[in-house]
Write an enzyme that holds these catalytic residues in place. Structure first.
Site, short mmCIF file in Angstrom:
data_model
loop_
_atom_site.label_atom_id
_atom_site.label_comp_id
_atom_site.label_asym_id
_atom_site.label_seq_id
_atom_site.Cartn_x
_atom_site.Cartn_y
_atom_site.Cartn_z
N ASP A 68 0.81 -1.11 -0.15
CA ASP A 68 0.09 -0.06 0.11
C ASP A 68 0.86 1.07 -0.04
O ASP A 68 1.66 1.50 0.75
CB ASP A 68 -0.81 -0.03 1.00
CG ASP A 68 -1.83 1.18 1.22
OD1 ASP A 68 -1.57 2.28 0.50
OD2 ASP A 68 -2.69 1.34 2.11
N VAL A 69 0.75 2.11 -1.07
CA VAL A 69 1.84 3.11 -1.19
C VAL A 69 1.64 4.03 -0.44
O VAL A 69 2.37 5.21 -0.04
CB VAL A 69 1.74 3.53 -2.60
CG1 VAL A 69 2.40 2.68 -3.49
CG2 VAL A 69 0.63 4.36 -3.10
N ASN A 95 4.33 5.23 -9.30
CA ASN A 95 3.12 5.47 -10.52
C ASN A 95 1.83 5.30 -9.84
O ASN A 95 0.96 5.86 -10.50
CB ASN A 95 3.58 4.31 -11.39
CG ASN A 95 2.29 3.97 -12.46
OD1 ASN A 95 2.02 5.03 -13.26
ND2 ASN A 95 1.41 3.25 -12.14
N TYR A 159 -7.12 16.24 -6.86
CA TYR A 159 -6.24 15.34 -7.73
C TYR A 159 -5.21 16.28 -8.21
O TYR A 159 -3.83 15.98 -8.26
CB TYR A 159 -6.91 14.79 -8.86
CG TYR A 159 -6.20 13.68 -9.75
CD1 TYR A 159 -5.50 12.65 -9.23
CD2 TYR A 159 -6.16 14.26 -11.16
CE1 TYR A 159 -4.72 11.97 -10.08
CE2 TYR A 159 -5.45 13.25 -11.83
CZ TYR A 159 -4.80 11.97 -11.28
OH TYR A 159 -3.90 11.50 -12.34
N LYS A 163 -1.00 16.25 -7.55
CA LYS A 163 -0.16 16.03 -8.74
C LYS A 163 1.09 17.30 -8.77
O LYS A 163 2.04 17.21 -8.90
CB LYS A 163 -0.75 15.70 -9.92
CG LYS A 163 -1.45 14.45 -9.93
CD LYS A 163 -0.42 13.27 -9.99
CE LYS A 163 -1.47 11.79 -10.03
NZ LYS A 163 -0.36 10.69 -9.87
P1 NAI Z 1 -4.99 2.21 -13.04
O1 NAI Z 1 -6.32 2.49 -12.07
O2 NAI Z 1 -5.28 1.58 -14.24
O3 NAI Z 1 -3.71 1.52 -12.22
C1 NAI Z 1 -3.28 2.03 -10.85
C2 NAI Z 1 -2.68 0.94 -10.13
O4 NAI Z 1 -2.18 1.57 -8.68
C3 NAI Z 1 -3.25 -0.19 -9.91
O5 NAI Z 1 -2.33 -1.30 -10.10
C4 NAI Z 1 -3.67 -0.21 -8.43
O6 NAI Z 1 -3.84 -1.32 -7.78
C5 NAI Z 1 -2.51 0.75 -7.60
N1 NAI Z 1 -2.97 1.48 -6.80
C6 NAI Z 1 -4.11 2.29 -6.52
N2 NAI Z 1 -3.88 2.62 -5.10
C7 NAI Z 1 -2.82 2.06 -4.39
C8 NAI Z 1 -2.27 2.04 -3.27
N3 NAI Z 1 -2.84 2.68 -2.29
N4 NAI Z 1 -1.41 1.57 -2.93
C9 NAI Z 1 -0.51 0.63 -3.82
N5 NAI Z 1 -0.94 0.61 -5.16
C10 NAI Z 1 -2.17 1.25 -5.54
O7 NAI Z 1 -4.41 3.78 -13.11
P2 NAI Z 1 -3.57 4.47 -14.27
O8 NAI Z 1 -4.62 5.22 -15.25
O9 NAI Z 1 -2.82 3.38 -15.23
O10 NAI Z 1 -2.73 5.52 -13.77
C11 NAI Z 1 -1.51 5.32 -13.33
C12 NAI Z 1 -0.83 6.59 -12.93
O11 NAI Z 1 -0.99 7.56 -14.03
C13 NAI Z 1 -1.73 7.31 -11.89
O12 NAI Z 1 -0.69 8.03 -10.81
C14 NAI Z 1 -2.53 8.23 -12.40
O13 NAI Z 1 -2.87 9.31 -11.61
C15 NAI Z 1 -1.86 8.66 -13.69
N6 NAI Z 1 -2.39 9.16 -14.87
C16 NAI Z 1 -3.16 8.75 -15.40
C17 NAI Z 1 -3.83 9.12 -16.70
C18 NAI Z 1 -4.72 8.33 -17.52
O14 NAI Z 1 -5.30 8.88 -18.25
N7 NAI Z 1 -4.83 6.99 -17.16
C19 NAI Z 1 -3.55 10.50 -16.88
C20 NAI Z 1 -2.57 11.12 -15.97
C21 NAI Z 1 -1.78 10.55 -15.08
#
Ligand code: NAI
Length: 254
Positions: A68-69, A95, A159, A163
């Site tokens: 858990d980050v 990430n 958010y 960020k």
């Molecule tokens: P996602 O929801 O598909 O994946 C997120 C991952 O983080 C998952 O593996 C989840 O289990 C893990 N996670 C979430 N909370 C956690 C916690 N407390 N402890 C450990 N693991 C945790 O998200 P996605 O879309 O791949 O986004 C990844 C990163 O990119 C995030 O930081 C998001 O804010 C950022 N981002 C995403 C965008 C998008 O359009 N998908 C745009 C801009 C930024």
């Protein structure tokens, strides 16, 4: 793989690598030769990502560690596990993050405010402190920020604030960690329609055409996890040796 992008013999941690962008980053770093620790909350997801990497032609090996980050102790244990398994720690990608709630700040549930800051901003604080202890001299840290940390969007102030904090931490850390030869950079992705994003916006692939028209991206298409992963590879490889403290927008637009 060109030498500039060759990560053979290096070891990396990627948080939030159970799916989406993090999964893309962990996979590409292993393809470039790094041994990778996949970390997220869901054991099933990270174990299946690590198994897919190990079953592929990627030269790097992968293991999974449930983390858990938002917990400092869990992040310390993650960094220690990486160093124990692979004998060193060179690359750390903060990430994990995101927010599924859209609300004006004055109506936002204070618990959601705290949760968003914990997962998106405090996670970077905990992650960097844990990583630096194991890295010693030399290393590369990449934080996944967001265009929302650069440009305000009504309904995502919590958010965006988290960020934007990541961006400033990135620059400060680059200055503070220079003497240890540790580089710190952030990537600000644009719209990457991962499963989480599609679910949150109740979108299907059929909605992408109209959305693309609306966004009018100069690059002519929406983003993929691999687009973001490619930028991480550039930053952590020898290719990025003279790049630190940067917040790089990777969004198919300016
Ligand atoms: P996602 O929801 O598909 O994946 C997120 C991952 O983080 C998952 O593996 C989840 O289990 C893990 N996670 C979430 N909370 C956690 C916690 N407390 N402890 C450990 N693991 C945790 O998200 P996605 O879309 O791949 O986004 C990844 C990163 O990119 C995030 O930081 C998001 O804010 C950022 N981002 C995403 C965008 C998008 O359009 N998908 C745009 C801009 C930024």
């Amino acid at each position: 793989m060109h030498d500039l992008f060759d990560l053979s013999g290096k070891s990396a941690v990627v948080t939030g690598s159970g799916r989406g962008i993090g999964k893309g980053i962990a996979t590409l770093l292993a393809e470039a030769g790094a041994n990778v620790v996949c970390a997220a909350r869901s054991a099933d997801q990270i174990e299946s990502v690590a198994a897919a990497i190990n079953a592929s032609d990627a030269p790097g090996r992968a293991i999974a560690k449930v983390t858990d980050v938002s917990s400092a102790d869990a992040m310390s244990a993650l960094a220690a596990r990486a160093a124990e398994e692979f004998g060193r720690l060179d690359i750390w990608v903060n990430n994990a993050g995101g927010s599924l709630v859209s609300a004006p700040i004055v109506e936002l549930d204070p618990e959601e405010w705290e949760r968003t800051l914990a997962v998106n901003l405090s996670s970077v604080f905990h992650g960097v402190r844990a990583a630096v202890k194991q890295m010693g001299e030399g290393g590369s840290i990449v934080n996944t920020s967001s265009m929302a940390g650069r440009d305000p969007f009504p309904g995502s102030g919590h958010y965006s604030a988290a960020k934007a904090g990541v961006n400033m931490l990135t620059k400060t850390l680059a200055l503070e960690l220079g003497e240890k030869r540790i580089r710190v950079n952030a990537i600000l992705p644009g719209f990457v329609p991962t499963d989480t994003v599609k679910k949150a916006l109740d979108m299907t692939d059929a909605d992408f055409g109209p959305l693309l028209e609306q966004l009018n991206l100069p690059a002519g298409r929406l983003g993929t996890p691999r687009d973001i992963a490619a930028c991480v590879l550039y930053l952590v490889g020898d290719s990025g040796e003279w790049v630190t403290g940067q917040c790089l927008t990777v969004a198919g637009t300016v």
